[in-house]
Motif scaffolding. Sequence first.
Motif, PDB file in Angstrom:
ATOM      1  N   LYS A 225      43.880  24.568  -2.733  1.00 46.03           N
ATOM      2  CA  LYS A 225      43.445  24.377  -4.113  1.00 46.03           C
ATOM      3  C   LYS A 225      43.529  22.903  -4.500  1.00 46.03           C
ATOM      4  CE  LYS A 225      42.253  25.720  -8.287  1.00 46.03           C
ATOM      5  NZ  LYS A 225      40.873  26.195  -8.566  1.00 46.03           N
TER       6      LYS A 225
ATOM      7  N   GLN B  42      40.701  21.018  -2.835  1.00 49.09           N
ATOM      8  CA  GLN B  42      39.457  21.177  -3.587  1.00 49.09           C
ATOM      9  C   GLN B  42      39.364  20.121  -4.680  1.00 49.09           C
ATOM     10  OE1 GLN B  42      39.330  24.626  -6.116  1.00 49.09           O
ATOM     11  NE2 GLN B  42      37.095  24.645  -6.258  1.00 49.09           N
TER      12      GLN B  42
ATOM     13  N   LYS C 166      36.881  16.503  -4.802  1.00 49.01           N
ATOM     14  CA  LYS C 166      36.067  16.288  -6.001  1.00 49.01           C
ATOM     15  C   LYS C 166      36.471  14.987  -6.683  1.00 49.01           C
ATOM     16  CE  LYS C 166      34.761  18.342 -10.439  1.00 49.01           C
ATOM     17  NZ  LYS C 166      34.935  19.488 -11.366  1.00 49.01           N
TER      18      LYS C 166
ATOM     19  N   ASP D  42      31.610  18.683  -5.175  1.00 50.67           N
ATOM     20  CA  ASP D  42      32.251  19.726  -5.982  1.00 50.67           C
ATOM     21  C   ASP D  42      32.023  21.063  -5.279  1.00 50.67           C
ATOM     22  OD1 ASP D  42      33.373  21.309  -7.885  1.00 50.67           O
ATOM     23  OD2 ASP D  42      32.008  20.755  -9.512  1.00 50.67           O
ATOM     24  N   PHE D  43      33.022  21.526  -4.533  1.00 55.05           N
ATOM     25  CA  PHE D  43      32.887  22.721  -3.712  1.00 55.05           C
ATOM     26  C   PHE D  43      33.811  23.830  -4.207  1.00 55.05           C
ATOM     27  CE2 PHE D  43      31.888  19.085  -0.996  1.00 55.05           C
ATOM     28  CZ  PHE D  43      30.649  19.455  -0.475  1.00 55.05           C
ATOM     29  N   SER D  44      33.452  25.054  -3.878  1.00 55.98           N
ATOM     30  CA  SER D  44      34.315  26.180  -4.218  1.00 55.98           C
ATOM     31  C   SER D  44      35.540  26.166  -3.311  1.00 55.98           C
ATOM     32  CB  SER D  44      33.563  27.501  -4.043  1.00 55.98           C
ATOM     33  OG  SER D  44      33.307  27.757  -2.670  1.00 55.98           O
ATOM     34  N   LEU D  45      36.563  26.889  -3.740  1.00 58.65           N
ATOM     35  CA  LEU D  45      37.771  26.988  -2.927  1.00 58.65           C
ATOM     36  C   LEU D  45      37.453  27.625  -1.580  1.00 58.65           C
ATOM     37  CD1 LEU D  45      40.819  26.667  -2.618  1.00 58.65           C
ATOM     38  CD2 LEU D  45      41.108  28.856  -3.811  1.00 58.65           C
TER      39      LEU D  45
ATOM     40  N   ASP E  93      34.640  27.485   0.075  1.00 57.90           N
ATOM     41  CA  ASP E  93      33.975  26.470   0.901  1.00 57.90           C
ATOM     42  C   ASP E  93      34.993  25.533   1.536  1.00 57.90           C
ATOM     43  OD1 ASP E  93      31.392  27.355   0.472  1.00 57.90           O
ATOM     44  OD2 ASP E  93      31.057  26.050  -1.252  1.00 57.90           O
ATOM     45  N   CYS E  94      35.999  25.155   0.768  1.00 62.31           N
ATOM     46  CA  CYS E  94      37.008  24.217   1.258  1.00 62.31           C
ATOM     47  C   CYS E  94      37.846  24.826   2.376  1.00 62.31           C
ATOM     48  CB  CYS E  94      37.914  23.770   0.117  1.00 62.31           C
ATOM     49  SG  CYS E  94      37.071  22.765  -1.123  1.00 62.31           S
TER      50      CYS E  94
ATOM     51  N   ARG F  81      37.018  23.672   6.309  1.00 57.53           N
ATOM     52  CA  ARG F  81      38.142  22.743   6.173  1.00 57.53           C
ATOM     53  C   ARG F  81      38.134  21.632   7.220  1.00 57.53           C
ATOM     54  NH1 ARG F  81      43.547  25.521   8.618  1.00 57.53           N
ATOM     55  NH2 ARG F  81      42.651  26.228  10.567  1.00 57.53           N
TER      56      ARG F  81
END
Length: 493
Positions: free
Chosen positions: A366, A369, A373, A379-382, A384-385, A389
Motif C-alpha cells: 500500500k 502504491q 504515485k 497512478d496504479f491500483s494496489l 497492479d502494484c 511488483r
Amino acid sequence: MQKLYLDTRKLDASCRAAYGLSEEIMMENAAMALENAVRNPYPLSGDRRQPQKILILCGSGNNGADGYTLSRKLRFDYDVSIIRFAEPKSQLCKIQAERAEKCGVRFVDREDLSFYDLRFTDIIVDCVFGIGFHGELDEKTAATLGDMNNCECFKIACDVPTGLREDGTIAEGAFIADLTITMGALKTCLYSDFAKDFVGEVRCAELGVNRRLYENSNNSNLVKGMLLEESDLELPHRTVCNVNKGSFGHVAIASGEKQGAAAISGSAALRFGAGLVTLVHKNASKKGLDIFPELMVSSEIPEKTTAIAFGMGLGRKGDPCQQYFDYILEHANIKCVIDADACYAPGLKSFLEKKEKGVVLTPHPKEFQALIKNCDLGDFSLEDCIVNRMDFVESFCRKFPKKTLILKGANPVIGHFDGHKFKMFINPFGRPCLAKAGSGDVLSGLVAALLAQRRKTLDAAITASLAHALASRKIKCDFSMTPYDLMMAVAEL
C-alpha cells in the motif's frame, strides 16, 4: 544465491543446441526427478509408510508427457493411475502416452474417478499445465483439481502448479502442491506473493546436464533476478576488540504521532549492533518519552548521527518529514531508511533526486502504491502494484539510481540500480507470523543499524531482510508473535 528466470523455454532450446541433447532425453531426466520425489517421499499423514497408490494428472502438452513418462517408470512398483485431462497433442506427449499404455498403466477418465481412487491415494502428481499457462482454468478442470486439493495426501507439481500463470498470479481452482519440482532452472512466478500458498517447497531438477551448464547455454541476459539463500546472511558480528560504542554508529529514529513504532524500530536497531540509538521527538523533554530505558531521547538529531530512520508512526500532518530531508541533504555522510508515512511526504521525490546515495526505502504494497504515485511513476491500483511488483521495483530503481528498495510482502523483493546494472533479489523465507503491526518497524531498525555500521545500502537491505525473515522461522506459534519476540529471535541467528 540462485538465478531466477521469467521463462526457461529459451534455455531449453539453447541447452539442446549447445550440448547435443534431444528433447526426449531432457524429458526422461525430468521424469526421473519426479520419480525420485515419489520414491523418497515426505512422511505421509504423520507416519513413515511407503506410498502405494499414485495418481498422475496429465495434460495434452509436454508437461503431460512428463507425467506419462513418470508413470512408465513407476509401473509395477506402485499402483499407478493416469487421469487424462485432455487427449495428447504434442508429438512427445503422444509418444509417451503410447509407451505408458503399452506398459500397462491404468488410465482413468475424470468422470470415472471413484471414492477409492481419491480416498486411498498416497501421492498426486500434477502434470497438466506447465510454465506457459495463461488465462483461466475451465470449470471442469478447476472442479477436478479442487477434488485433488481436498485429498489428504502428498501433492507434487511438475515444473509449476497448474493454474499458476507466468506473471505469478493464480487462476481460480489452481493445484495446491506440497512440493514443486521445477525443471532446468528456477522461475520467478514460483516466488510471487500469490504463489506462496500453492508451490510448497521448490526443488530444481537437472535435465541431462549440470544446472550451471544449462543456465550458461544461452549468452543472452535472460536472468530476471536472484533468489536469496540462508548462506547470503552476513550478520554484524564484532571481530575487533579495541572498540567503543561509537565504533558501531549512532542511529537516530524519528518519533511522531505513534511513538511505539519508533521505539520498536529503535530497539531493533540496538539489538542488531548499533552502538547508540536515539529517539528524536520535538517534545522529548516532556514526561512519557523516557519509558524506553535502553534508548536515548532527544528533541534534536544528535551531532554524531550516522544513520536516520523515519516515517514509522511519524504521521503526515504538517509535513514532518521535511526537516529530516533537509538535515540529511545538509549532512551528506548520513545514510537513511525511509518507511511508512514518509512514502507519502510531498518532498520525497525532490529529496531522492538530490540525495546521491545512502538511501533504503522499505514500503509495504500500500505504501509502495503511494510511493510510485508520489514519485511520478504512475497512478496504479494496489492490485497492479502487487501483480507487477518486479517491473515496478525496477522502474523505481532506474528512475532513482543508487537507491535501494525493499518491497515487503510474502516474498519481499529487493531492488537496486547502480547506474549501469539493475539487480533484483527475492527473499523466500518469511512466515505469516510477520503479518502483524510492528514487524515492519523491526525491519526498518535492522536496516538502520547496518547502515550505521557502514554497510552499503544493498548489503544492508539483503542482510536485514534475511535476518527479519529467518528470525520469523524461529517463532513457534504462528499467531502470537510480538515485535519484541522477533527481535529476540534475531539474536538466535
